[in-house]
Design a protein around this motif. Structure first.
Motif, mmCIF file in Angstrom:
data_model
loop_
_atom_site.group_PDB
_atom_site.id
_atom_site.type_symbol
_atom_site.label_atom_id
_atom_site.label_comp_id
_atom_site.label_asym_id
_atom_site.label_seq_id
_atom_site.Cartn_x
_atom_site.Cartn_y
_atom_site.Cartn_z
ATOM 1 N N LYS A 195 2.658 1.833 -3.414
ATOM 2 C CA LYS A 195 1.860 2.308 -4.348
ATOM 3 C C LYS A 195 1.537 3.888 -3.991
ATOM 4 N N GLU A 233 0.721 -1.349 -0.029
ATOM 5 C CA GLU A 233 -0.112 0.202 -0.077
ATOM 6 C C GLU A 233 0.792 1.233 -0.248
ATOM 7 N N GLU A 234 1.985 1.181 1.036
ATOM 8 C CA GLU A 234 2.814 2.311 0.869
ATOM 9 C C GLU A 234 3.582 2.674 -0.219
ATOM 10 N N HIS A 274 -4.494 -8.269 -6.725
ATOM 11 C CA HIS A 274 -4.395 -6.723 -6.574
ATOM 12 C C HIS A 274 -4.185 -6.173 -7.996
#
Length: 236
Positions: free
Chosen positions: A190, A187-188, A229
């Motif tokens: 991206k 997440e971080e 994802h």
């Protein structure tokens, strides 16, 4: 005239490496990693996964070929310039965390900022982003293994590097914590527009990646092109 295509975050051109025993580790390896990609590198022990990371990081030299980080050929740089490029363009996440025990969490995360001459205030924002808001004055001894790896992720991303290199980042974590940490790293990565190359033995860890590549006989071979994802992102 259309704008020029963005440069790959990482490019390996005809990269070769062999040891004194004549055991070939990399054989004319060609590879590109684009900004925003999260890939996993798998393979048997001893095939050269860590060697590949060391060559990319400039900690070892290839016998032939070239590594380019954000379009810059690393081998053409003198030592000082190569060190500066690593400080600015690379972030590292290790299995053993490598959090300095005598520094607070905020001081640990701020280290890349200080090395790059950037004000350290962003360290607290990065701690909050990894779920450790208000913990900046805590010492590493007060944290669990999963929390320490969150600190390591915050430190790797705080200076907004082009490329993250992660070496078995969940090797010391239980499965549930490993899943949480990997989701956070993805997440971080991206969110910060970085590219991540993760070396792992874990199929569960690799499942988080956009692509899974197998290092075998000196080459990288595609195991799986996209994760669920990535598929969801492509339809968003």
């Amino acid at each position: 005239m259309p704008p020029p295509a963005p440069r790959p975050a990482l490019e390996c051109r005809s990269l070769s490496k062999a040891y004194a025993t004549n055991r070939v580790v990399l054989a004319n390896l060609d590879f590109k990693l684009e900004a925003g990609e999260f890939i996993a590198i798998m393979g048997d022990s001893g095939v050269g996964k860590s060697t590949l990371l060391n060559l990319i990081a400039g900690l070892d030299r290839a016998d032939s070929g070239e590594v380019l980080i954000d379009g810059t050929p690393v081998s053409t740089l003198n030592d000082d310039t190569a060190t500066r490029l690593r400080r600015e363009k690379l972030g590292f996440v290790f299995q053993a965390f490598h959090v300095l025990p005598h520094l607070t969490l905020a001081q640990n995360v701020a280290l890349p900022l200080l090395l790059n001459g950037i004000a350290p205030q962003r360290a607290l924002d990065m701690l909050a982003a990894v779920g450790l808001e208000g913990r900046g004055n805590d010492m590493p001894r007060q944290l669990s293994g999963g929390e320490l790896q969150r600190v390591a992720i915050a430190r790797a991303l705080v200076h907004r590097p082009t490329l993250i290199l992660a070496d078995e980042p969940t090797g010391n974590l239980d499965p549930d914590t490993a899943h949480e940490v990997l989701a956070l790293l993805r997440e971080e990565t991206k969110a910060n527009g970085a590219a991540t190359m993760m070396v792992t033995h874990s199929q569960a860890a690799a499942a988080v990646a956009d692509r899974v590549l197998i290092l075998s006989e000196g080459k990288l071979h595609a195991m799986r092109e996209t994760s669920p994802h990535a598929s969801r992102q492509n339809h968003e």
